[in-house]
Design an enzyme around this catalytic site. Structure first.
Site, PDB file in Angstrom:
ATOM      1  N   ASP A  65       2.113   2.495   6.790  1.00 58.47           N
ATOM      2  CA  ASP A  65       1.063   1.841   6.231  1.00 58.47           C
ATOM      3  C   ASP A  65       1.373  -0.209   6.447  1.00 58.47           C
ATOM      4  OD1 ASP A  65       3.352   1.953   4.459  1.00 58.47           O
ATOM      5  OD2 ASP A  65       1.815   3.106   2.567  1.00 58.47           O
ATOM      6  N   HIS A 136       0.862   7.425  -5.953  1.00 59.31           N
ATOM      7  CA  HIS A 136       0.659   7.236  -4.611  1.00 59.31           C
ATOM      8  C   HIS A 136       1.467   7.589  -3.706  1.00 59.31           C
ATOM      9  CE1 HIS A 136       1.388   2.364  -4.986  1.00 59.31           C
ATOM     10  NE2 HIS A 136       2.299   3.304  -4.151  1.00 59.31           N
ATOM     11  N   GLU A 141      -4.033   5.172  -3.461  1.00 54.18           N
ATOM     12  CA  GLU A 141      -3.673   5.703  -4.635  1.00 54.18           C
ATOM     13  C   GLU A 141      -5.015   6.262  -5.353  1.00 54.18           C
ATOM     14  OE1 GLU A 141      -2.241   3.054  -5.264  1.00 54.18           O
ATOM     15  OE2 GLU A 141      -2.437   1.357  -5.261  1.00 54.18           O
TER      16      GLU A 141
HETATM   17  C1  GLP Z   1       4.832   1.182  -1.569  1.00 52.96           C
HETATM   18  C2  GLP Z   1       4.445   1.693  -0.436  1.00 52.96           C
HETATM   19  C3  GLP Z   1       4.556   2.904  -1.053  1.00 52.96           C
HETATM   20  C4  GLP Z   1       6.421   3.244  -1.529  1.00 52.96           C
HETATM   21  C5  GLP Z   1       6.061   2.633  -2.950  1.00 52.96           C
HETATM   22  C6  GLP Z   1       7.254   2.862  -3.392  1.00 52.96           C
HETATM   23  O1  GLP Z   1       3.694   0.502  -2.238  1.00 52.96           O
HETATM   24  N1  GLP Z   1       3.212   1.541  -0.111  1.00 52.96           N
HETATM   25  O2  GLP Z   1       4.412   3.647   0.978  1.00 52.96           O
HETATM   26  O3  GLP Z   1       6.922   4.858  -1.440  1.00 52.96           O
HETATM   27  O4  GLP Z   1       4.966   1.633  -2.470  1.00 52.96           O
HETATM   28  O5  GLP Z   1       7.861   1.604  -3.224  1.00 52.96           O
HETATM   29  P1  GLP Z   1       9.699   1.898  -3.266  1.00 52.96           P
HETATM   30  O6  GLP Z   1      10.183   2.716  -2.688  1.00 52.96           O
HETATM   31  O7  GLP Z   1       9.871   0.433  -3.878  1.00 52.96           O
HETATM   32  O8  GLP Z   1       9.460   1.910  -5.178  1.00 52.96           O
END
Ligand code: GLP
Length: 243
Positions: A65, A136, A141
């Protein structure tokens, strides 16, 4: 399901699997994730590369993404994250890197093309995933249709709040993103989902032990034939099967 002691051993376990797959197939197609969770895994890969264990020159990558409206050089773009945390530290061929273009003027055309490029590469062999506090995956979402493919998505308030820690203020967090869809993710041949910390415990319990539902996008992984969830103790603390 692997419950590791802490963040470091979670990252090491994931690193072992990815390194093995990279050795087995030097032209592997990797699906990559951003966020703080996979950083330790990327450090393991860089270490293995420096020790001469793995080679990035023939593999291809597709990122999950990217925020819409952030140019690649922006400090919080996912392109920049990948560049700093992995790509610039290994011998990857930049032509083999794919990150959704958050600045494209033709979002639908771009998304179709991204799917075609994944197909053209023979599909993703190994997909790395994190998980949002709301369950998600990528930026799919809750409520996102399970048959969806790479597309424009609107971020929920919860995600905007969670991701605001990387921005100066909440209103600087982009409201939209391009994300692979759940169908894109479920078609990948092998999946590793990583989660660390107490704030992921609910999402992990629902994703792993709850019903398969679009309300918890990560729960679709239960229907994948080769998905490994690696968590640290805190993220695994609400799993009933572990009590
Ligand atoms: C973001 C990304 C995800 C990721 C998630 C968790 O929004 N789009 O791909 O897995 O948040 O992030 P973190 O690993 O910083 O908790």
């Amino acid at each position: 399901m692997i419950v590791a002691d802490d963040y470091e051993s979670m990252s090491k376990r994931a690193g072992e699997i990815v390194i093995e797959e990279m050795k087995r197939k030097p032209d592997i197609v990797l699906g990559l994730a951003t966020g703080s969770t996979p950083e330790g895994l990327y450090e393991e890969l860089i270490k293995a590369y420096r020790q001469g264990q793995i080679d990035f020159s023939r593999l291809k990558t597709f990122n999950l993404d990217e925020y819409i409206g952030l140019p690649p050089a922006h400090s919080q773009s996912y392109w920049r994250f990948m560049f700093e945390k992995l790509f610039e530290q290994v011998n990857i061929n930049y032509r083999n890197i794919h990150v959704p273009d958050g600045m494209t003027e033709d979002i639908d055309g771009f998304c179709k093309d991204y799917e075609e490029k994944i197909r053209g590469a023979g599909g993703i062999d190994l997909q790395i995933l994190g998980i949002g506090v709301n369950g998600h995956i990528g930026f799919n979402e809750p409520g996102s249709p399970s048959g969806s493919r790479t597309k424009k998505v609107e971020l929920t308030e919860e995600t905007i709040r969670a991701n605001s820690r990387f921005f100066e203020s909440e209103d600087q967090v982009p409201r939209y993103a391009i994300s692979m869809g759940q169908a894109t993710i479920i078609e990948t041949k092998k999946i590793i989902l990583l989660a660390s910390g107490k704030n992921k415990a609910d999402a992990i319990a629902k994703a792993v032990e709850g019903p398969i539902t679009e309300e918890v996008p990560a729960s679709i992984l239960q229907s994948h034939p080769d998905a490994t969830v690696i968590v640290d103790r805190e993220a695994g603390s609400k799993l009933k099967g572990r009590e």
